[in-house]
Design an enzyme around this catalytic site. Sequence first.
Site, PDB file in Angstrom:
ATOM      1  N   ARG A  20      -5.444 107.223  55.346  1.00 30.67           N
ATOM      2  CA  ARG A  20      -6.031 107.215  56.682  1.00 30.67           C
ATOM      3  C   ARG A  20      -6.883 108.447  56.977  1.00 30.67           C
ATOM      4  O   ARG A  20      -7.567 108.507  57.993  1.00 30.67           O
ATOM      5  CB  ARG A  20      -4.900 107.066  57.725  1.00 30.67           C
ATOM      6  CG  ARG A  20      -4.244 105.687  57.691  1.00 30.67           C
ATOM      7  CD  ARG A  20      -2.892 105.675  58.402  1.00 30.67           C
ATOM      8  NE  ARG A  20      -1.816 106.199  57.562  1.00 30.67           N
ATOM      9  CZ  ARG A  20      -0.542 106.263  57.935  1.00 30.67           C
ATOM     10  NH1 ARG A  20      -0.176 105.850  59.134  1.00 30.67           N
ATOM     11  NH2 ARG A  20       0.372 106.741  57.110  1.00 30.67           N
ATOM     12  N   GLY A  87       6.185 104.694  47.893  1.00 28.63           N
ATOM     13  CA  GLY A  87       6.901 104.840  49.153  1.00 28.63           C
ATOM     14  C   GLY A  87       7.755 106.092  49.218  1.00 28.63           C
ATOM     15  O   GLY A  87       8.026 106.745  48.212  1.00 28.63           O
TER      16      GLY A  87
HETATM   17  C1  UD1 Z   1       6.768 107.890  57.851  1.00 26.22           C
HETATM   18  C2  UD1 Z   1       8.060 107.131  58.145  1.00 26.22           C
HETATM   19  C3  UD1 Z   1       8.046 106.739  59.623  1.00 26.22           C
HETATM   20  C4  UD1 Z   1       7.910 107.967  60.477  1.00 26.22           C
HETATM   21  C5  UD1 Z   1       6.701 108.792  60.079  1.00 26.22           C
HETATM   22  C6  UD1 Z   1       6.765 110.136  60.774  1.00 26.22           C
HETATM   23  C7  UD1 Z   1       8.645 105.935  56.103  1.00 26.22           C
HETATM   24  C8  UD1 Z   1       8.675 104.624  55.419  1.00 26.22           C
HETATM   25  N1  UD1 Z   1       8.119 105.962  57.313  1.00 26.22           N
HETATM   26  O1  UD1 Z   1       5.691 107.004  58.085  1.00 26.22           O
HETATM   27  O2  UD1 Z   1       9.258 106.068  59.939  1.00 26.22           O
HETATM   28  O3  UD1 Z   1       7.809 107.596  61.841  1.00 26.22           O
HETATM   29  O4  UD1 Z   1       6.693 109.051  58.661  1.00 26.22           O
HETATM   30  O5  UD1 Z   1       5.638 110.912  60.533  1.00 26.22           O
HETATM   31  O6  UD1 Z   1       9.115 106.908  55.563  1.00 26.22           O
HETATM   32  N2  UD1 Z   1       4.751 110.124  50.556  1.00 26.22           N
HETATM   33  C9  UD1 Z   1       5.089 110.333  49.222  1.00 26.22           C
HETATM   34  N3  UD1 Z   1       5.110 109.288  48.373  1.00 26.22           N
HETATM   35  C10 UD1 Z   1       4.830 108.014  48.772  1.00 26.22           C
HETATM   36  C11 UD1 Z   1       4.498 107.804  50.134  1.00 26.22           C
HETATM   37  C12 UD1 Z   1       4.483 108.878  50.994  1.00 26.22           C
HETATM   38  O7  UD1 Z   1       5.332 111.463  48.816  1.00 26.22           O
HETATM   39  O8  UD1 Z   1       4.886 107.117  47.921  1.00 26.22           O
HETATM   40  C13 UD1 Z   1       4.702 111.270  51.458  1.00 26.22           C
HETATM   41  C14 UD1 Z   1       3.350 111.452  52.116  1.00 26.22           C
HETATM   42  O9  UD1 Z   1       2.539 112.317  51.357  1.00 26.22           O
HETATM   43  C15 UD1 Z   1       3.707 112.028  53.471  1.00 26.22           C
HETATM   44  C16 UD1 Z   1       5.102 111.517  53.738  1.00 26.22           C
HETATM   45  O10 UD1 Z   1       5.613 111.056  52.514  1.00 26.22           O
HETATM   46  O11 UD1 Z   1       3.728 113.440  53.443  1.00 26.22           O
HETATM   47  C17 UD1 Z   1       5.116 110.394  54.772  1.00 26.22           C
HETATM   48  O12 UD1 Z   1       4.303 109.338  54.290  1.00 26.22           O
HETATM   49  P1  UD1 Z   1       3.315 108.532  55.235  1.00 26.22           P
HETATM   50  O13 UD1 Z   1       2.626 107.519  54.431  1.00 26.22           O
HETATM   51  O14 UD1 Z   1       2.491 109.483  56.009  1.00 26.22           O
HETATM   52  O15 UD1 Z   1       4.381 107.822  56.167  1.00 26.22           O
HETATM   53  P2  UD1 Z   1       4.173 107.263  57.626  1.00 26.22           P
HETATM   54  O16 UD1 Z   1       3.524 105.955  57.562  1.00 26.22           O
HETATM   55  O17 UD1 Z   1       3.567 108.301  58.474  1.00 26.22           O
HETATM   56 CA    CA Z   2       2.709 110.297  58.139  1.00 25.03          CA
END
Ligand code: UD1
Ligand code: CA
Length: 476
Positions: A20, A87
């Site tokens: 995003r 995830g």
């Molecule tokens: C996530 C939470 C959501 C919460 C929000 C708060 C989950 C499924 N959802 O959503 O409930 O309200 O954060 O900000 O956890 N990341 C990884 N590996 C991956 C995917 C993500 O390391 O495969 C890391 C990203 O770099 C990021 C963090 O995890 O720093 C959160 O990921 P993001 O995709 O931003 O989650 P949200 O959709 O914001």
């Molecule tokens: Ca996030």
Amino acid sequence: MEDNREIPAVIILAAGKGTRMNSAIPKVLHKLRGKPLLNHLLKTLSGLSAARVMVVTGSGAAEVEESLRQIPDNRNVRTVRQEPQSGTGHAVAQCLPLLEDIEGSVLVLSGDTPGVRTSTLLNLDRERTLSGAGVSLLVGNLENPRGYGRILREPDGKIVGIREQKDLEGDQDRIREVNLGVYSFDASFLRREIPRLDDGNAQKEYYLTDLVGAAARAGVKVVSFPSEDSHEAKGINTLSELADMEAKMNANNIQRLMDSGVRIVDPDNTWIDDSVSIEPDAVIHPMTFLRGTTRIGSGTVIEPGAVVTDSVIGRNARILPYCVISGSEVGDGASVGPFSHMRPGSRLGPSTKIGNFVETKKVTVGEGSKVSHLTYIGDAEIGEKVNIGAGCVTCNYDGFAKYRTVIQDGVFVGSGTMIVAPVTLGKGSLVAAGSTITRDVAPDALAVARARQSEKEGWAARRRENLSGNGKKDKS
Ligand code: UD1
Ligand code: CA
């Protein structure tokens, strides 16, 4: 209350693509208040004692890991690769080998929530340990909860799950209580439940948030901890959210400064790093950026448009509009600008004056000296009560090396003078305007170093006469 429990392990999730952001820069390396998002979290962690810190990297892993290597005191930080990025639950799964010997708390933070405070982390963790819960999660009540996972509760308030935005059903989108993505887990709970996650959801990902539902089903206690300031743990998913966070952090700092007696004329248009210190009764005008280790003394006025980085400005000084000052010192009662550029190593003594369109670099200027207009002084030592006229240059570079200029106390340098270093202008000497000085000038001497003026009497009048007489162009 002092809280110096050791946290056995912390995981920072930083592998996500940051889709995003629509940017080629890995999300956690986007800069907030001058430093990458990830550095903010590590700074927060430096306020508590964490035995082991794991950063999960994936998208842009090499860049993120390189950036981590630049952080001083990163000894207990290890990186863990997540490939592919399936995830947040899958990201934590990659850390399981490093959690085998961990007993007690594992904090999990998102690399994109840079505002979270040390005290919040400690309170969140204490909440879990004191209540004997398997999980405690940081929650917020947001006006606009869109994009966040929503907290599902039973009528008696018991938390039974978290539902991601894309998986909401019915009127769940009206739930304003959100998961802020910061957790304390019991290590043995994580070891048992992480391998059981599945990806049966809208995004086909392994959600860390599903652990909350799993805990509820297994009869493991889940507690929530409300963030005192729900802005603090806002996640940054877009450049617009990054700008909001930047503005909010700046506003907090400006508020703190105003409360301490600093006059900030237009708080919305003034940007001051948290690391800058300003004494009461300094006045800061709009469109000013104060950065790094800058310090400003009381009674000093910074007029509009200044960019001051890592510099010390004394008391009762005046920085006129549109100056750029880096790695420099301005003495008490000195005046700089408008439109001056002070490059690193410029040190102005008390009551000095640097006027408009003057560039300085590696120079000391003694008390009461003036460099008023359109001048370059670099690699120089200027004594007290020196006056340098308009348009002078210390010619410090011959294409191979840099040389020093010394201008002793009380010297007067006429306008348009080129001072070819290395050279010394002795105390009390005077240099005639338009000189090119290539040798030392003795104290109290007058140096004139320019071509002698010659005149052709009546030449101009004859020319005018010729031109009007035959109507032709004069070829002489
Ligand atoms: C996530 C939470 C959501 C919460 C929000 C708060 C989950 C499924 N959802 O959503 O409930 O309200 O954060 O900000 O956890 N990341 C990884 N590996 C991956 C995917 C993500 O390391 O495969 C890391 C990203 O770099 C990021 C963090 O995890 O720093 C959160 O990921 P993001 O995709 O931003 O989650 P949200 O959709 O914001
Ligand atoms: Ca996030």
